[in-house]
Each structure stands twice: as structure tokens, then as C-alpha cells.
Write a protein that holds these residues in place. Structure first.
Motif, short mmCIF file in Angstrom:
data_model
loop_
_atom_site.label_atom_id
_atom_site.label_comp_id
_atom_site.label_asym_id
_atom_site.label_seq_id
_atom_site.Cartn_x
_atom_site.Cartn_y
_atom_site.Cartn_z
N VAL A 88 -41.53 -36.06 77.78
CA VAL A 88 -41.60 -37.52 77.87
C VAL A 88 -42.69 -37.92 78.88
N LEU A 89 -42.73 -37.23 80.01
CA LEU A 89 -43.75 -37.53 81.02
C LEU A 89 -45.16 -37.28 80.49
N ALA A 90 -45.33 -36.14 79.82
CA ALA A 90 -46.66 -35.81 79.27
C ALA A 90 -47.14 -36.91 78.34
N HIS A 91 -46.22 -37.42 77.51
CA HIS A 91 -46.57 -38.48 76.58
C HIS A 91 -46.90 -39.77 77.33
N LEU A 92 -46.07 -40.09 78.32
CA LEU A 92 -46.29 -41.33 79.09
C LEU A 92 -47.61 -41.28 79.86
N PHE A 93 -47.92 -40.13 80.44
CA PHE A 93 -49.13 -39.99 81.25
C PHE A 93 -50.35 -39.59 80.41
N SER A 94 -50.15 -39.42 79.10
CA SER A 94 -51.24 -38.98 78.20
C SER A 94 -51.94 -37.73 78.70
N ILE A 95 -51.17 -36.73 79.08
CA ILE A 95 -51.76 -35.45 79.45
C ILE A 95 -51.20 -34.36 78.53
N PRO A 96 -52.01 -33.33 78.24
CA PRO A 96 -51.52 -32.28 77.34
C PRO A 96 -50.38 -31.49 77.97
N ALA A 97 -49.46 -31.03 77.11
CA ALA A 97 -48.31 -30.28 77.59
C ALA A 97 -48.41 -28.81 77.20
N VAL A 98 -48.10 -27.94 78.15
CA VAL A 98 -47.94 -26.51 77.86
C VAL A 98 -46.46 -26.20 77.97
N TYR A 99 -45.89 -25.61 76.92
CA TYR A 99 -44.47 -25.31 76.91
C TYR A 99 -44.24 -23.84 77.28
N PHE A 100 -43.22 -23.63 78.07
CA PHE A 100 -42.87 -22.29 78.55
C PHE A 100 -41.40 -22.10 78.24
N LEU A 101 -41.07 -21.24 77.30
CA LEU A 101 -39.67 -21.16 76.84
C LEU A 101 -39.37 -19.85 76.12
#
Lengths: 482, 482
Positions: free
Chosen positions: A157-170
Motif C-alpha cells: 500500500v505504501l509503495a503504491h501511495l508513494f509511487s515507488i517500486p516494490a521488491v517483495y521478499f517472501l
């Protein structure tokens, strides 16, 4: 020669300076971790990013289980609408069923407990989103990338709000939502569904079971992610689902490889970093034993009781012969890294399925926490020691796992930096994201082509029939006239 | 405490020696190359394997185009049933159509020429297979791995005959047979078919075209690989197809990445080594020009005519501004590596589709070899120089391509050695290989479940009808009796 003259007069071969690649030394990384064991391996990457000169900010809810401050990264603590006691009670509730014999209704109870747990986390996220001071401070920081585990939704949600790319670690998401969101094909015919007890080699009844499980899973998915869908829809775009939100993840760092996961298709932005938690090994005392109760008086001299021990260092010791574990993926990989066969007691979550994989590969035996006796333990140990195949298979698995061109941590750092440098990884994003289910499977096209085919067939038949009839009629008329 | 005592008495914590990983220093590699440009990049890997201490044997037909002996590897020349002239004539026939305006029938003619070409190669392979002395000598060598380009079938046949794992080195196979054989999902809805002119973003008519092309492709596949199927069936197992044969490849080293290929699913044993041919750069003279004809008298002083020039070194020169190329993948990658926008003249084979990709990415312009004039060349050059977007996009593409955690050559060497060490890569092989088409798509399971559903529905309806009727009958009887 006119062409050559023209080319030279155009200055074709004149000097042209290349645009240089933008460096990311000193990039800014925002981290939204998931608490508990999830944090233990993510912390390794977070610390390494910090060591390599990036400015790392970790968001920590004031009530947390394992996430703590560190010298190597900055933390931003945010208040949440629940207390530490409420969190602990909620977490204990989640683990409650483990030592109680299961009933048929427990399945739904487990789901409900998981939903209650994530519900609390969603409330925590809302506290953060409503914290305007912190939110605008974070936004103003201009982060290059957001690192998160999409097991909980706040990071995305934050990545979308701040318009920054997300790297997922899971390690993966319940219902395989990570694969669904990333458009990764998962044929039901050879990829076992979670908890189906299947292996990739399935006979017909097993394949029926697999398909049946996928129907159930689809239904559970809706229940499980309702909270997350609500969050995405309320704070981002009306009607946005969680699946849609996480489909924008630039790179998925996945904590498995094919010594643990069954072989299956991958997508270009899926990076396998299984075993990232098998860090460098430290020295150990001669013999150790984890024991958290009151120390008994008759402990043999060669057994040392300790409250907490460095599991990976212990497994790395050449005298470690069997690993007793509940089957969390961190432990499983520490077992694989160090080639130690396992006696496994699955407790909750993905552990049952993890254990199934290891047992199916012939490197572990499973025991039930509810039925275990010292006799069954001894019998299992005898089995694992006397039957050399467990150790042989585990050594083979370990060799394959460790034989890799790059260490998982280096790979994770590389791809995080890649996303920072190139502002995402758009060239790895498949166009399938723009298609609906019918389009993706070309059902509309096949329907259209069938329609065309049928139309052509019907017209041809009608033509033939018409010709035959008129031909027949003419002959009849001819005969009549004769 | 009984358990602990039992454990210690069992010697659980006793010393247990780990089996050590088998080293492959000095492994033995058999190479069955494909002639022409295919050999140029494979040679890079072959030389590197030799440099790293492996014993490499390259099989060379006595009539060949580019494959020659070298100090760094041993060659085994085998006699073939065709002469050098016959090969040259055959190869020239393959390139014949390039400078002739196309007719509608040329399409089938091209296919026929390709079949004639592969037919000759199959004859060459049969010569090798019947060369008993050489075959038994090769078998006796005990190679650890066979390296081949499955564009031609002989390497795969040898790997199967000698029971050694195969590593494939290729850019792709006609009809996408590489993907089909390796069970790689290729949804028609967003992965453009070869020569369809589509990009991943397709509207409905384009998707219809894509599906239509796939039908045509399936038919062509049968024609194209009939020779290879014959070879597999005759020399290996009765009824074995070429697709089945190459499905056993341990690792596929693919000469592309996602700066060239459209993003798509991958399989665990697909390793992307695009750009492997962009070797280290050497120094260059100031200005050079490739010109193979009689040197003209009015060449400007700043133009140097040469018969042959090191293309990659030239492109690496900062003054190289536009790259004129026919669009072979080697050249395309040299253009991408060095960030030089391209003017492309596709000739035959995959070049038309390669050019389409680069044009679609906005880093190249296409010109027709048949219609080109100095005016169109000049206009295109002006366009590429004045419109800065070509260079910008190419620089971006180049940066993405070059930003990788490991060099393609190192990756190729790693995986070849991996296969040698572990005698294949069985852990990456998907279980889909054991399923037929109906099973793979779970059509039998869906049919069965539908049948069950329909049966249950019909029985329920029948029950309801029966109950209603008997209820109604009773009432009628009751009324009658009243």
C-alpha cells in the motif's frame, strides 16, 4: 559512392557521447517488514543493504514481536491502535490449536484465527496511514525502493501511495496468491496444491484431488484476503483488490529453490534466494541441548542444556546427525544447507506442507506432536541412522542446493539495487497483467474462430443442399416435361 | 530424561562424516556444433571450458563452413556422404530468395529449402552414426556431458546413444519446438507468434492472428521436423519424435534475455545467456568501412575500406553512431551491448522477427534490401540522428542488458559444469514430461468432475420428481377413497 559521401557529410561517424548509467551508491530503501520469523531472514538483506552504503529505514509498529532497532539501519516506530498484550493474545490464539487433538471443525477455526490475526495487522496499517505527520515525512524522503513481505499488505500500500517500486521478499503467500498475482502458470496436473499431500507425479485420483483442492482454495482466498482487499480499495483505488495491488511488484525474491520447491514454471521477475538464512558458520561448544524448563538433575555429562542456541552453527557441526524441527522454511533450509536428515513435527501454517516435501524426498521422517512418545522418537532415530539412504539423499540435496553461481544474499542485493537503479523492472513485466481471464486463455478468440468455422460449414452445407435440390428439381421437371 | 539418555546411548551425537561433493576438474565434454553463425558463439563457451581445464572434443564434418580446428580443443573429423560443393550449393539455395522480389509461393519454397538443408544434415549425421570405429571410440571416452545446438539433431541423438546428459546452446528452434519440448507455457494471448508482427500488447484481431499463426505453425512443425523424427525413430526408439528426444535436455542455455525477447514464463532449466558474444573489446583504427568489392577511386580520406572487420570492437567505439545490420541475433546483441541504434535489413530465417522486435522497442528502423536506395538510407540515418529517442531508448536497453549479476559466459560455464558434476539436472525437470496433452490440461479430471456433477444433479432431480409424484398420487388416491 554517393551514399558514402552523404554519410560522411552528415557526420554519421562523428563523436556521440553515451549517456552513462545512473549509479545507486547511497540509495534510499524503505522497509516494511512482517514480524516474527519472516523478519529473521529479511533482516539479513536489510543489514547487507545498509553495509553496502544504502540508507535503510525500517518501519516498526510500537507493539512488535521480534523487530528491534539496530546500528545498521534507522527505525521509524509508529503507534498502532492495539496494545502489546492484544498482539500477544492474538498471536497465541493463532498457535492455540497445536497441542490440542484436531476436530473436523478445526480447519475453519484455523482460517478464522488467521483472519483475526491479519485483521489486527490491517488495523495497525490503518494507524500508520492515518499518521499524517509520519506519512508526509516518509513521502518527502524520496525513497528509491520499498522492500516488504506481501504476507501483510501495508508495504505494498505504501509503495503504491508513494509511487515507488516494490521488491517483495517472501516464501510464498496463502492460496498461492503470489503466483496468481504475478501471472505465473501453475498447471494443476503436475504442481501439487498446498496440503493436498500430492507430489508432482500424480495418478488420476490424485489429480482429481488437486483440482478439487484448487476449487476450495479459490473460495478460501476470498475469505482470507477480504481484509486486504478492503485496505487496497479504501486507501488506493476504488474496487482495487490485493491481488491487483501486489501484481505491480517489480521483483519477487523467493526464499526457496528446487531442492525444496517442486519444479515448476517461473516468471522473469522471480528470483530464487532459498537458503539466504544459512549464514556463515561460527564455532560451537562440544555438545549442546536446547532446554527452556527447570534444568533436571540427572543430565548426562556430555549434554549441555542451553536456553537458546545458534541453530545453523549447530547443524554445521560435523557431529550433528539428526535435526529435530517443526518444519519452518528457515529450519528446513538450515537442514538442507548442512546436509542433516530431519525428524519433523509440523505445528501450523505452511509447516505441514514443508514437512511433506522433505519426507517425499526421502530426507526426513514426520512425527505428530500430539502422539509422540520416547519410543517413537527412538525408533525414528534408529531408522534415520541405520538406513543410510536418508543421509545420502540429504547430502545430494545439499550439494545441489549449495552449487550455485551466486550466493542468495548477493542475488537479493543485486536485484534490489537493480530496481533502485532502473526505477523498477518494467522489461520483466508480462503483458498478461492487462488481460482478463477469458482473454488470457484465448477463450474469446477460440469462440470467435469456432463461430466462423460453424458459419462456413453451415453455409457450405446450405449451398450444397440448395444446389442438389435445384439440380434434382430440374431433372424432375425435365422428366415431367418429357 | 529417559529420552535424552536413550539418545546419548544410541550415539546420536557421534561423529558422522559428510560425503564430499564430487569435483569436475578435468571433466570431458563432447561438442556437436551447428555450422555457420551458430558456431561463432558456441565456440566462445567451448574455448572457455577448455581454458578451465576440461577436455573438449569437437565433432566436425569433413565438409563444413566455419568450424575449424584450434589449439584449445581437440577435433574429430568425420566423413559425410556429401561433398563440400554439395553443401555450399545447398546453403546458397537456402539464401537464394533474399535478393529476389517475393512471390506468394515463396513461403512454401523457403520451407522446402530449409527441409532440403536439414535433410542434408541428417544424411551427414547418419554417416557419423554408421562410422562404427569412431562411434565406439567416442563411446569409450566416457564423456561427462554433451554440448550441442538442437537446431540440428545429431548431438541429441549421440547424447541419448551414449547415455550422457545434454546441455543445449541455442537462440531458439523453428516452431518454438524448444519451448514445447521443455514444457514451457506459452500463452497465445500475450506471447507473439514468430513472424506474426505482433507485440505482447495485442488487440482482439491481433490475438486472432496469433492463434491462427499457431495453427499454421503446428502444421509446419510436422513438415520441418519429419527428417529429425525419422532419425530419432530409426536410431533410438521406435516411434520416438524429435520433440521427445530433446525434452531430455538437462539445461537449455538460451542466447537471449528480456531486452530482446518479450517477457514470458521460463522453466527452471532455462538459463538466459543473451549477449555472450559481446566479448572484451579491442582497440580500433580511426575509421573503418567493410567493402568487399573492387575499391572505388573516390573514397573520402576519412573512410577506410576493409574486407572484414571486428564488428563488436567497432560498435564499442564511442564514435559508432548507427549500426547497419541484417538482424542476426549475434549482431543484434552487439548493437544492444554497445548501445548503438540500428538500421536493419532482414534477409532470412529469424531475422525478420528479430528486426520487428528492435523496431517495436524504438531502437531501430527497418529497410527492405529489395527497395533500398541511397535516399531512403540517408533519410533513415537523418531520422535516427535527429530523433534522440532512438539513442536514449537504446542506451536504456543497453544498461538493462549489461546490468546483470553474472556474465553470460560464466553462467554458461557454471551450468555446463553443474550438469557434469551432478550427472544432469534432474531436480529441475518438471513432471509435465510424463503427461499427455489431455492430462496436462486436466481435461480428463474436468470431464470426470462434470460427469459427477451432472449425475448428482440428475439423481437429485429424479428424486424430487419421484417424491412429488408419489406425494401427488397418494393425495389423489386419498381423495378417490374419500
Amino acid at each position: 559512392m554517393r551514399t558514402i559521401e552523404r554519410l560522411t557529410s552528415l557526420g554519421l561517424l562523428a563523436w556521440f557521447c553515451c549517456l552513462s548509467a545512473e549509479p545507486v551508491q547511497g540509495g534510499k530503501v524503505l522497509v516494511m517488514p512482517v514480524d516474527g520469523s519472516h523478519w529473521l531472514s529479511m533482516k539479513i538483506l536489510v543489514k547487507e543493504l545498509s553495509l553496502r552504503g544504502h540508507e535503510v529505514v525500517v518501519l516498526v509498529p510500537e507493539s512488535s514481536l521480534l523487530i528491534q532497532g539496530s546500528d545498521s539501519y534507522r527505525t521509524e516506530v509508529f503507534t498502532v491502535s492495539y496494545s502489546q498484550q492484544e498482539l500477544d493474545a492474538n498471536f497465541n490464539e493463532l498457535r492455540k490449536g497445536i497441542f490440542v487433538p484436531p476436530k473436523s471443525t478445526d480447519f475453519l477455526l484455523d482460517i478464522q484465527r488467521l483472519i483475526d490475526f491479519t485483521n489486527l495487522q490491517v488495523r495497525g496499517c490503518e494507524s500508520l496511514l492515518h499518521n499524517e505527520a509520519l506519512m508526509s515525512r516518509l513521502r518527502a524522503e524520496g525513497f528509491d525502493v520499498l522492500l516488504t513481505d506481501p504476507f501483510l499488505p501495508c508495504g505494498s500500500v505504501l509503495a503504491h501511495l508513494f509511487s515507488i517500486p516494490a521488491v517483495y521478499f517472501l516464501r510464498g503467500l496463502p492460496c498461492g496468491l503470489d503466483l496468481k498475482a504475478n501471472q505465473c502458470p501453475t498447471p494443476l496436473s503436475y504442481i501439487p496444491k498446498f496440503y493436498s499431500g500430492n507430489t508432482p507425479q500424480m495418478n488420476f485420483p490424485q489429480r482429481v484431488k488437486n483440482v478439487f483442492f484448487s476449487f476450495v482454495e479459490s473460495y478460501l482466498c476470498k475469505l482470507l484476503y477480504a481484509n486486504f482487499d478492503y485496505l487496497a480499495s479504501k486507501y488506493l483505488e476504488d474496487g482495487m483488490t490485493y491481488k491487483e495491488l501486489i501484481s505491480h511488484g517489480a521483483v519477487w525474491l523467493l526464499r526457496y529453490d528446487f531442492t525444496f520447491e517442486w519444479p515448476r514454471p517461473l516468471m522473469p521477475n522471480m528470483v530464487l534466494i532459498g537458503g539466504i538464512n544459512c549464514a556463515k558458520k561460527g564455532p560451537l561448544p562440544a555438545v549442546v541441548w536446547r532446554y527452556t524448563g527447570v534444568p533436571p538433575t540427572d543430565v548426562p555429562e556430555n549434554v549441555r542444556l542451553m536456553k537458546w542456541l545458534p541453530q545453523n552453527d549447530l547443524l554445521a557441526h560435523p557431529k550433528a546427525q539428526i535435526f529435530f524441527t517443526h518444519g519452518g522454511t528457515h529450519g528446513v533450509y538450515e537442514g538442507i544447507c548442512n546436509a542433516v536428515p530431519m525428524v519433523m513435527f509440523p505445528l501450523f501454517g505452511d509447516q505441514g506442507d514443508n514437512v511433506h516435501r522433505m519426507v517425499a524426498r526421502g530426507v526426513a521422517e514426520k512425527l505428530s506432536m500430539l502422539e509422540v512418545t520416547s519410543e517413537t522418537v527412538v525408533a525414528t532415530i534408529r531408522k534415520l541412522i541405520n538406513d543410510k539412504s536418508y543421509k545420502q539423499k540429504m547430502v545430494q540435496l545439499s550439494q545441489i542446493h549449495l552449487d550455485r553461481p551466486l550466493q542468495p544474499l548477493d542475488l537479493a542485493v543485486f536485484w534490489t539495487e537493480f530496481v533502485m537503479k532502473h526505477k523498477g523492472a518494467a522489461h520483466l513485466r508480462v503483458a498478461a497483467h492487462d488481460l482478463n481471464w477469458i482473454q488470457y486463455h484465448s477463450l474469446d478468440v477460440l469462440g470467435f474462430l469456432s463461430l466462423v468455422l460453424i458459419t462456413v460449414l453451415v453455409l457450405t452445407l446450405k449451398c450444397c443442399w440448395f444446389c442438389t435440390r435445384s439440380c434434382f428439381r430440374k431433372r424432375t421437371e425435365k422428366r415431367k416435361s418429357q
